[in-house]
Scaffold this active site. Structure first.
Site, PDB file in Angstrom:
ATOM      1  N   SER A 118      24.478 -24.135 -68.941  1.00 48.25           N
ATOM      2  CA  SER A 118      24.513 -23.881 -70.392  1.00 48.25           C
ATOM      3  C   SER A 118      23.842 -22.520 -70.529  1.00 48.25           C
ATOM      4  CB  SER A 118      23.693 -24.821 -71.170  1.00 48.25           C
ATOM      5  OG  SER A 118      24.517 -25.424 -72.206  1.00 48.25           O
ATOM      6  N   TYR A 218      21.085 -30.199 -80.895  1.00 43.97           N
ATOM      7  CA  TYR A 218      21.963 -29.461 -79.861  1.00 43.97           C
ATOM      8  C   TYR A 218      22.990 -30.267 -79.321  1.00 43.97           C
ATOM      9  CZ  TYR A 218      22.541 -27.161 -75.246  1.00 43.97           C
ATOM     10  OH  TYR A 218      23.102 -26.334 -74.490  1.00 43.97           O
ATOM     11  N   THR A 367      18.147 -22.752 -71.148  1.00 43.41           N
ATOM     12  CA  THR A 367      18.099 -23.675 -69.953  1.00 43.41           C
ATOM     13  C   THR A 367      19.721 -24.147 -69.789  1.00 43.41           C
ATOM     14  OG1 THR A 367      17.533 -25.770 -71.108  1.00 43.41           O
ATOM     15  CG2 THR A 367      15.826 -24.338 -70.238  1.00 43.41           C
TER      16      THR A 367
END
Length: 414
Positions: A118, A218, A367
């Site tokens: 990602s 998210y 991350t």
């Protein structure tokens, strides 16, 4: 985009959701534990927090090579390889642990390449913001106006900005959509799904909250749509857009954005997954080769450090769009609590997370995970210290909080 990165993070986080063009669920330090929960309604056009330039600048401890090496070597039971780079005004340090190949015992190359997962989202967000700077899109215009028919007709308007900062409220893929168990991961690691396919599967599920802009959570679906938007406006793949707009201008010769190539060129550590056996044991399967997908970008610690430096210094974005990259909405984080970076409030700008470390230092970064590979990049806003890492977990992907904690603490004195 194919479904690989969020899929890997979800293996570790919730054992659900497999895709080829996935972008990984982020986890940083001891601060991330975001799960689903109710969020109160807030203004659909959230007030942005003050510019990050106003952040305090507490001192950083001197680089401690011994502490850094202990950190990267702290998880031999859960990883096959770890590599990290710390850079900044006091110089740089690189360290490795483990082996690049469990069959041969080949050492981990410090300049080895790895899959980004990602972390790819930050490249996509940068391209979208470049298009905004070129007046080819309006960040506050509904994405439905650019991509008619991609989202269900009964969805409320969702702005491009809300896609980038995770406040659109789009649903995510689950384990019911694609295979998720370790053997399924091995069997389906070459599967390919278009971004449109992934979005179509995701929107069959309930949305996490009703009003776009009222909360942050998210997810990957918004970045599938963002990738589709890049392709609609540029006339070619988002991977080509990243290559032409970022990789070539910055001279990132060891970074690639493959569309279909399943291999990792150049030196690299292998990725593995432990597959349960009938007798209760586990068989380590090499999954280095896999369909690249949305998180299929490949890079090195040195190249990611160069990318972060150029991005934060404004080489890729003019001031207005650079500010948008760091603009964190002042809304609740869905299901967030005292343990996560925002302590219940939003902590993402346009793909980047903001984390205030216990010692008073604030870092920004990202991350990512795909099967066999987990990576991350973090820096102080003024770039005085930067950390880039990659490790190879055997659990199918996802972030190892204890390991990331140790590396971040050793790098920033948290």
């Amino acid at each position: 985009m194919t479904s690989r990165t969020d899929r890997a993070d979800r293996v570790a986080r919730a054992r659900s959701g497999r895709m080829r063009r996935f972008m990984a669920v982020p986890v940083l330090t001891a601060v991330v534990a975001a799960v689903v929960g109710a969020a109160p309604a807030v203004s659909a056009a959230p007030v942005m927090r003050p510019p990050v330039a106003a952040e305090p600048r507490p001192g950083l401890p001197p680089l401690d090579p011994a502490a850094l090496q202990r950190a990267v070597s702290s998880a031999p039971d859960r990883t096959t390889a770890v590599l990290a780079r710390v850079a900044g005004r006091e110089g740089s340090w690189t360290g490795v642990s483990g082996v690049a190949d469990t069959a041969t015992g080949e050492p981990v190359p410090a300049d080895g390449r790895f899959r980004l997962g990602s972390v790819t989202k930050t490249f996509i967000a940068t391209v979208v913001l470049q298009l905004a700077a070129e007046h080819r899109l309006d960040l506050d215009r509904p994405v439905q106006g650019y991509l008619p028919g991609v989202l269900p007709d009964d969805y409320p308007p969702m702005s491009v900005r809300q896609l980038l900062d995770f406040t659109a409220g789009l649903p995510e893929l689950t384990g019911d959509d694609l295979p998720m168990d370790p053997q399924g991961i091995v069997d389906h690691r070459f599967d390919d799904h278009s971004q449109a396919e992934l979005v179509a599967m995701a929107v069959r599920h309930p949305r996490p909250f009703d009003r776009p802009g009222s909360a942050q959570v998210y997810g990957a679906t918004g970045y599938y749509v963002a990738g589709m938007l890049v392709e609609k406006l540029t006339g070619h793949s988002y991977q080509r857009a990243i290559t032409e707009r970022i990789l070539l201008p910055l001279g990132l010769k060891d970074t690639t954005a493959p569309e279909t190539d399943t291999t990792i060129p150049g030196p690299h550590a292998h990725g593995y997954i432990a597959v349960p056996q009938p007798d209760g044991s586990h068989r380590l399967v090499d999954i280095t080769e896999q369909n690249p997908g949305a998180g299929g970008m490949i890079s090195t610690t040195a190249d990611l450090d160069r990318f972060m430096t150029a991005l934060f210094r404004g080489r890729l974005l003019p001031p207005e769009q650079l500010a948008a990259l760091f603009a964190v909405p002042d809304v609740p984080y869905l299901g967030g609590g005292a343990e996560d970076p925002g302590k219940g409030r939003a902590y993402y700008g346009a793909s980047l997370m903001r984390v205030a470390l216990p010692g008073g230092v604030t870092v920004w970064g990202r991350t990512g995970s795909t099967f066999g590979y987990t990576s991350g990049m973090f820096t102080t806003r003024d770039l005085r210290r930067r950390l880039v890492y990659s490790f190879n977990p055997v659990t199918g992907g996802g972030n190892d909080l204890a390991l990331v904690n140790r590396m971040v603490s050793a790098a920033f004195g948290a």
